[in-house]
Scaffold this active site. Structure first.
Site, short mmCIF file in Angstrom:
data_model
loop_
_atom_site.label_atom_id
_atom_site.label_comp_id
_atom_site.label_asym_id
_atom_site.label_seq_id
_atom_site.Cartn_x
_atom_site.Cartn_y
_atom_site.Cartn_z
N THR A 1 -1.34 -0.87 -4.41
CA THR A 1 -2.25 0.25 -4.58
C THR A 1 -1.66 1.50 -3.93
O THR A 1 -0.88 1.40 -2.97
CB THR A 1 -3.61 -0.02 -3.89
OG1 THR A 1 -3.40 -0.17 -2.48
CG2 THR A 1 -4.27 -1.27 -4.45
N GLU B 1 0.84 -1.19 0.00
CA GLU B 1 0.00 0.00 0.00
C GLU B 1 0.88 1.24 0.00
O GLU B 1 1.76 1.39 0.85
CB GLU B 1 -0.89 0.04 1.25
CG GLU B 1 -1.99 -0.99 1.28
CD GLU B 1 -2.91 -0.78 2.49
OE1 GLU B 1 -4.09 -1.08 2.36
OE2 GLU B 1 -2.43 -0.33 3.55
N CYS B 2 0.65 2.13 -0.95
CA CYS B 2 1.33 3.42 -1.02
C CYS B 2 2.85 3.25 -0.95
O CYS B 2 3.47 2.81 -1.91
CB CYS B 2 0.80 4.36 0.06
SG CYS B 2 1.17 6.10 -0.26
N GLY B 3 3.48 3.54 0.19
CA GLY B 3 4.92 3.36 0.30
C GLY B 3 5.34 1.92 0.05
O GLY B 3 6.38 1.66 -0.57
#
Length: 435
Positions: free
Chosen positions: A426, A326-328
């Site tokens: 994501t 997720e993200c990072g």
């Protein structure tokens, strides 16, 4: 099983930066010191403040999000035991998105209306005096289903300044629960996503103790405790499903943005969570799924790029079992991450994603995603609700999209996430499955 809320109150403000976090942390510590079993909450999609709440009172904090959480998931958070709940608002009291989601528009006011908890408004009075009464009266009257019980004046310049504000508020029929003198030494360090994480604060315990002493000297704590109300039943709870039975979870200063309600729900569903630290060059432990949450990988990109045990172990894991970022975490699964200085760092290469912080652009908002491919724990076609907040820019995203992603108003978002074999990622942080 039917659940009911704990009596509580909400610490809010007319806007961000008014001082509600200082009041929240000081109040939590005071209540804990006085022997109250306090239950902390954070309104909205924030994964940094809950760690500060826990440091202040010793109890885990949960998010309450009316846009992303339908009634059953809210009920699960609100059913936690305690004598008194205290929730910290986000942004201004009525700020949210234009289009309602699962239970509301994401505002702090929604949570007050749902729970019956009254609102205490922290008002920064620097730069005005009697006008504070007009602002407070507007907040009090704006929504009949939200009870504004009183205000705490913050950044008061002098006894005369306080007197002018109090007289005007008294004429308007609004209770003043405290007045905090202006001080420049009671701020928390920040970076681009908000506060520096609790684990990074150089002397968090001393800071929270100072906040508590400040509140004891200038706020009517007995009156605040007496305001706690609510306790309405909220029906059946519904847990967020875990991505697997045994979950390897990256957890350190680079990977720390995991919503507490998700981890609690995974454990309640019988899943086992095995933390590991990429920054300590630890490979994922043996598990059914590996989950890399967001955090600040851009601040540690050089260390991550040289963490050979972690990277080789992650690649080996992905050959036979699902890995999600997720993200990072998504960025670390990609080919490269360029830091703010312009230096590119080789990442895991399990996805083709290339990102950079050298050209910063804010991506912020709620997300609704319909999966085009399976995600650990969720099937193709399912809809999820989440939130995106980062400053990275995509240079390349060559893999198949993971989902069709919309913002809160139904506009298409280009950050679709991506998938390659067992690996998914994501930019949005999962909050809940959409009903």
């Amino acid at each position: 099983m039917s659940r009911a809320t704990v009596p509580g109150l909400i610490v809010s403000a007319p806007r961000s930066g008014a001082g509600k976090t200082t009041v929240m942390l000081g109040l939590l510590r005071c209540l804990a010191e006085d022997g109250v079993k306090v239950r902390p909450y954070k309104c909205g999609p924030d994964y940094i403040d809950p760690a500060f709440h826990r440091a202040a009172c010793g109890e885990a904090s949960r998010n309450l999000d009316s846009w992303a959480m339908e009634a059953g998931i809210l009920a699960d958070q609100l059913a936690l035991p305690g004598e008194m709940a205290v929730a910290e608002g986000s942004m201004g009291l009525f700020d949210g998105v234009a289009t309602p989601g699962a239970s509301g528009n994401g505002s702090t006011a929604d949570i007050s209306a749902i729970t019956g908890w009254p609102v205490v408004v922290v008002m920064d009075v620097s730069g005005h005096a009697q006008t504070v009464a007009a602002l407070a009266l507007g907040l009090k009257q704006f929504r009949p289903d939200v009870h504004v019980a009183g205000v705490i004046l913050n950044r008061v310049a002098s006894p005369r300044h306080e007197r002018l504000c109090r007289l005007a508020l008294d004429d308007a029929g609004i209770a003043v629960l405290g007045a905090l003198p202006r001080r420049g030494d009671l701020t928390l360090p920040e970076r681009h996503l908000g506060l520096v994480q609790a684990v990074e604060h150089p002397d968090l315990e001393v800071a929270i103790a100072c906040y508590a002493a400040f509140l004891r000297a200038h706020v009517d704590l007995a009156a605040l405790r007496a305001l706690a109300a609510g306790g309405m039943p909220l029906g059946m709870s519904r847990l967020c499903r875990p991505p697997a039975q045994r979950i390897a979870l990256a957890q350190d200063a680079a990977f720390s943005f995991t919503y507490p309600h998700l981890l609690a729900a995974w454990r309640a569903a019988g899943a086992e969570i095995f933390p590991f630290s990429p920054l300590a060059d630890e490979p994922p432990p043996d598990a059914d799924c590996c989950w890399l949450p967001g955090g600040y990988p851009e601040l540690h990109a050089g260390r991550l790029a040289s963490a050979h045990n972690f990277l080789s172990g992650l690649r080996q894991f992905a050959k036979s079992r699902p890995v999600h970022g997720e993200c990072g975490g998504y960025m670390v699964l990609g080919e490269s991450l360029t830091d703010a200085s312009g230096q590119a760092h080789r990442m895991a290469g399990l996805l083709g994603l290339e990102t950079t912080y050298a050209s910063r652009r804010m991506h912020l908002g709620y997300r609704r995603a319909r999966l085009l491919s399976p995600l650990p724990g969720y099937d193709c076609g399912q809809s999820l609700r989440g939130h995106e907040f980062h400053y990275s820019t995509i240079l390349s995203q060559p893999d198949a999209p993971l989902a069709e992603v919309l913002d809160a108003e139904g506009n298409t978002v280009p950050e679709t996430g991506s998938r390659r074999e067992n690996v998914t990622g994501t930019f949005f942080h999962l909050i809940a499955e959409a009903a």
